[in-house]
Scaffold this active site. Sequence first.
Site, mmCIF file in Angstrom:
data_model
loop_
_atom_site.group_PDB
_atom_site.id
_atom_site.type_symbol
_atom_site.label_atom_id
_atom_site.label_comp_id
_atom_site.label_asym_id
_atom_site.label_seq_id
_atom_site.Cartn_x
_atom_site.Cartn_y
_atom_site.Cartn_z
ATOM 1 N N GLU A 217 0.844 -1.201 0.000
ATOM 2 C CA GLU A 217 0.000 0.000 0.000
ATOM 3 C C GLU A 217 0.875 1.245 0.000
ATOM 4 O O GLU A 217 0.401 2.347 0.216
ATOM 5 C CB GLU A 217 -0.921 0.001 1.217
ATOM 6 C CG GLU A 217 -1.848 -1.198 1.240
ATOM 7 C CD GLU A 217 -2.847 -1.119 2.375
ATOM 8 O OE1 GLU A 217 -3.831 -0.370 2.232
ATOM 9 O OE2 GLU A 217 -2.656 -1.792 3.394
ATOM 10 N N GLY A 234 0.055 1.914 4.178
ATOM 11 C CA GLY A 234 -0.518 2.959 3.321
ATOM 12 C C GLY A 234 0.362 4.199 3.211
ATOM 13 O O GLY A 234 0.746 4.795 4.213
ATOM 14 N N SER A 237 7.046 5.062 2.077
ATOM 15 C CA SER A 237 8.024 5.367 1.027
ATOM 16 C C SER A 237 9.284 4.535 1.197
ATOM 17 O O SER A 237 9.761 4.311 2.310
ATOM 18 C CB SER A 237 8.351 6.865 1.119
ATOM 19 O OG SER A 237 9.648 7.148 0.667
ATOM 20 N N GLY A 283 21.285 8.768 7.719
ATOM 21 C CA GLY A 283 22.039 9.486 8.751
ATOM 22 C C GLY A 283 21.273 9.719 10.037
ATOM 23 O O GLY A 283 21.808 10.300 10.986
ATOM 24 N N ARG A 314 9.627 6.489 16.906
ATOM 25 C CA ARG A 314 10.018 7.794 17.459
ATOM 26 C C ARG A 314 9.348 7.918 18.813
ATOM 27 O O ARG A 314 8.120 7.860 18.912
ATOM 28 C CB ARG A 314 9.584 8.942 16.539
ATOM 29 C CG ARG A 314 10.102 10.303 17.050
ATOM 30 C CD ARG A 314 9.677 11.444 16.155
ATOM 31 N NE ARG A 314 10.265 11.373 14.830
ATOM 32 C CZ ARG A 314 11.499 11.769 14.524
ATOM 33 N NH1 ARG A 314 12.296 12.250 15.455
ATOM 34 N NH2 ARG A 314 11.941 11.689 13.284
ATOM 35 N N ASN A 315 10.187 8.062 19.821
ATOM 36 C CA ASN A 315 9.643 8.135 21.173
ATOM 37 C C ASN A 315 8.706 9.342 21.262
ATOM 38 O O ASN A 315 9.132 10.480 21.033
ATOM 39 C CB ASN A 315 10.790 8.248 22.186
ATOM 40 C CG ASN A 315 10.289 8.143 23.605
ATOM 41 O OD1 ASN A 315 9.406 8.903 24.016
ATOM 42 N ND2 ASN A 315 10.826 7.194 24.346
ATOM 43 N N SER A 316 7.458 9.072 21.570
ATOM 44 C CA SER A 316 6.459 10.146 21.530
ATOM 45 C C SER A 316 6.611 11.115 22.695
ATOM 46 O O SER A 316 6.017 12.186 22.690
ATOM 47 C CB SER A 316 5.051 9.546 21.509
ATOM 48 O OG SER A 316 4.886 8.677 22.608
HETATM 49 C C1 LIG Z 1 5.398 0.967 16.364
HETATM 50 C C2 LIG Z 1 4.269 -0.028 16.535
HETATM 51 C C3 LIG Z 1 4.572 -1.297 15.746
HETATM 52 C C4 LIG Z 1 4.143 -0.338 18.018
HETATM 53 O O1 LIG Z 1 3.062 -1.189 18.166
HETATM 54 P P1 LIG Z 1 3.038 -2.315 19.293
HETATM 55 O O2 LIG Z 1 4.275 -3.120 19.209
HETATM 56 O O3 LIG Z 1 1.709 -2.972 19.164
HETATM 57 O O4 LIG Z 1 3.159 -1.521 20.598
HETATM 58 P P2 LIG Z 1 2.006 -0.947 21.536
HETATM 59 O O5 LIG Z 1 1.257 0.123 20.835
HETATM 60 O O6 LIG Z 1 1.287 -2.100 22.135
HETATM 61 O O7 LIG Z 1 2.914 -0.297 22.646
HETATM 62 C C5 LIG Z 1 3.781 -0.999 23.514
HETATM 63 C C6 LIG Z 1 4.315 -0.043 24.527
HETATM 64 O O8 LIG Z 1 5.176 0.898 23.861
HETATM 65 C C7 LIG Z 1 4.673 2.220 24.006
HETATM 66 N N1 LIG Z 1 4.880 2.913 22.758
HETATM 67 C C8 LIG Z 1 4.408 2.564 21.516
HETATM 68 N N2 LIG Z 1 4.828 3.456 20.628
HETATM 69 C C9 LIG Z 1 5.571 4.379 21.326
HETATM 70 C C10 LIG Z 1 6.272 5.530 20.925
HETATM 71 N N3 LIG Z 1 6.305 5.956 19.658
HETATM 72 N N4 LIG Z 1 6.929 6.218 21.870
HETATM 73 C C11 LIG Z 1 6.923 5.827 23.131
HETATM 74 N N5 LIG Z 1 6.270 4.723 23.563
HETATM 75 C C12 LIG Z 1 5.607 4.018 22.650
HETATM 76 C C13 LIG Z 1 3.201 2.049 24.326
HETATM 77 O O9 LIG Z 1 2.689 3.173 24.984
HETATM 78 C C14 LIG Z 1 3.212 0.808 25.169
HETATM 79 O O10 LIG Z 1 3.657 1.175 26.456
HETATM 80 P P3 LIG Z 1 3.275 0.298 27.766
HETATM 81 O O11 LIG Z 1 4.057 -0.967 27.650
HETATM 82 O O12 LIG Z 1 3.700 1.177 28.841
HETATM 83 O O13 LIG Z 1 1.814 0.058 27.695
HETATM 84 C C15 LIG Z 1 2.895 0.537 16.022
HETATM 85 O O14 LIG Z 1 2.588 1.701 16.740
HETATM 86 C C16 LIG Z 1 2.915 0.891 14.555
HETATM 87 O O15 LIG Z 1 3.296 1.985 14.146
HETATM 88 N N6 LIG Z 1 2.482 -0.083 13.710
HETATM 89 C C17 LIG Z 1 2.393 0.135 12.283
HETATM 90 C C18 LIG Z 1 1.022 -0.303 11.785
HETATM 91 C C19 LIG Z 1 0.792 0.132 10.368
HETATM 92 O O16 LIG Z 1 1.063 1.249 9.982
HETATM 93 N N7 LIG Z 1 0.304 -0.810 9.541
HETATM 94 C C20 LIG Z 1 -0.001 -0.575 8.129
HETATM 95 C C21 LIG Z 1 -1.423 -0.187 7.971
HETATM 96 S S1 LIG Z 1 -1.752 0.417 6.341
#
Ligand SMILES: CC(C)(COP(=O)(O)OP(=O)(O)OC[C@H]1O[C@@H](n2cnc3c(N)ncnc32)[C@H](O)[C@@H]1OP(=O)(O)O)[C@@H](O)C(=O)NCCC(=O)NCCS
Length: 340
Positions: A217, A234, A237, A283, A314-316
């Site tokens: 996607e 979706g 890049s 980088g 990226r740490n939020s």
């Molecule tokens: C990065 C990613 C994989 C993390 O998902 P995950 O492994 O399910 O992790 P969770 O959301 O369950 O978070 C786990 C922990 O990390 C923390 N966390 C997640 N993302 C974070 C971030 N960017 N910064 C800081 N903490 C973060 C959560 O708050 C959670 O904390 P907790 O343990 O204290 O509860 C997910 O956010 C993501 O971006 N997935 C991509 C999905 C996608 O785009 N698919 C394609 C669709 S078209």
Amino acid sequence: MTIALGLGLGTKNSTGDWLETFYPKPLYQPDAALVEQVRAALGLASGNSTLELNNEQLDKLAQLSSQASGIAELAASFQNSKRPAVIVIIESDETATSTPEVYLKLHLLSHRLVKPHGISLDGIFGLLPNVAWTNKGPIDLNELPEQQLQARLNGEWLEIKSVDKFPQMTDYVSPSGVRIADAARVRLGAYIGEGTTIMHEGFVNFNAGTEGTSMIEGRISAGVMVGKGSDLGGGCSTMGTLSGGGNIVIAVGENSLIGANAGIGIPLGNRCTVESGLYITAGTKVAVFDNDNNPVETLKARDLANKDDLLFRRNSSNGQVECLTNKTAVELNEALHANN
Ligand SMILES: CC(C)(COP(=O)(O)OP(=O)(O)OC[C@H]1O[C@@H](n2cnc3c(N)ncnc32)[C@H](O)[C@@H]1OP(=O)(O)O)[C@@H](O)C(=O)NCCC(=O)NCCS
């Protein structure tokens, strides 16, 4: 060994320049005896050859013996064609010298006979004319206004699908086991693995593609190959090397996920995930954490190229780009791929 042989039908503009060529059955590494027969029938010297064929020459090919891998049948069927016939033999992997030769190379890729980077595409832009791809076929841009007028005078409509050096792949090749929601988004020369689904937002350039089952996607730039079981979310890049990008050839390993609107400027290994919205350039400074989530070191993303089991986010809270161990590799939705 001969690399390829193609018997095709093409289109020329009014001054006799080739615009494109279609090869119904391109042959990869054809039998030496067949190539000899073809050369002898046409009086062709060895080396890379492109030859436009008249009816007499097509007749000679049509007389070839039945072991000639379908060449005889194809030549016979071309005899009353309204478009010019051409034969191309690629003996050595050199810079192409004709438009039909470039088209044969693009066909080899889309027929999955050659993998991306498996054949030289040097100099192709100079040999691919910019063409108006219309519902009435390819038209030279200089001849387009006249043809548009003519169509209207005839009470018809000329629809221009694109103006580009590359046509859409599916007008030439429709590989088995593949779904493409918007055919305009995949250029001829793409290599689309069996089981791939390309959604409307997905894009695949030439000399790029997927090894096997994948959900696409996002955008697969020229030169980028995506491993089996990987998912490009979706609008994501992958950085190309054609213009403006770096010179690292990007790839995605197996069972990896690039999240929606994310991007990569480094090759990813297997079972990696890039968080939605995060663009990792070569980088980018990345804080690396161990298995127990303790910070270990800060590296540039290029130092993490091709490594397996990484989760980039990226740490939020503090904005820092982090790399953790990826504990959950992507699993594609079986039902989405079962009916390709
Ligand atoms: C990065 C990613 C994989 C993390 O998902 P995950 O492994 O399910 O992790 P969770 O959301 O369950 O978070 C786990 C922990 O990390 C923390 N966390 C997640 N993302 C974070 C971030 N960017 N910064 C800081 N903490 C973060 C959560 O708050 C959670 O904390 P907790 O343990 O204290 O509860 C997910 O956010 C993501 O971006 N997935 C991509 C999905 C996608 O785009 N698919 C394609 C669709 S078209």
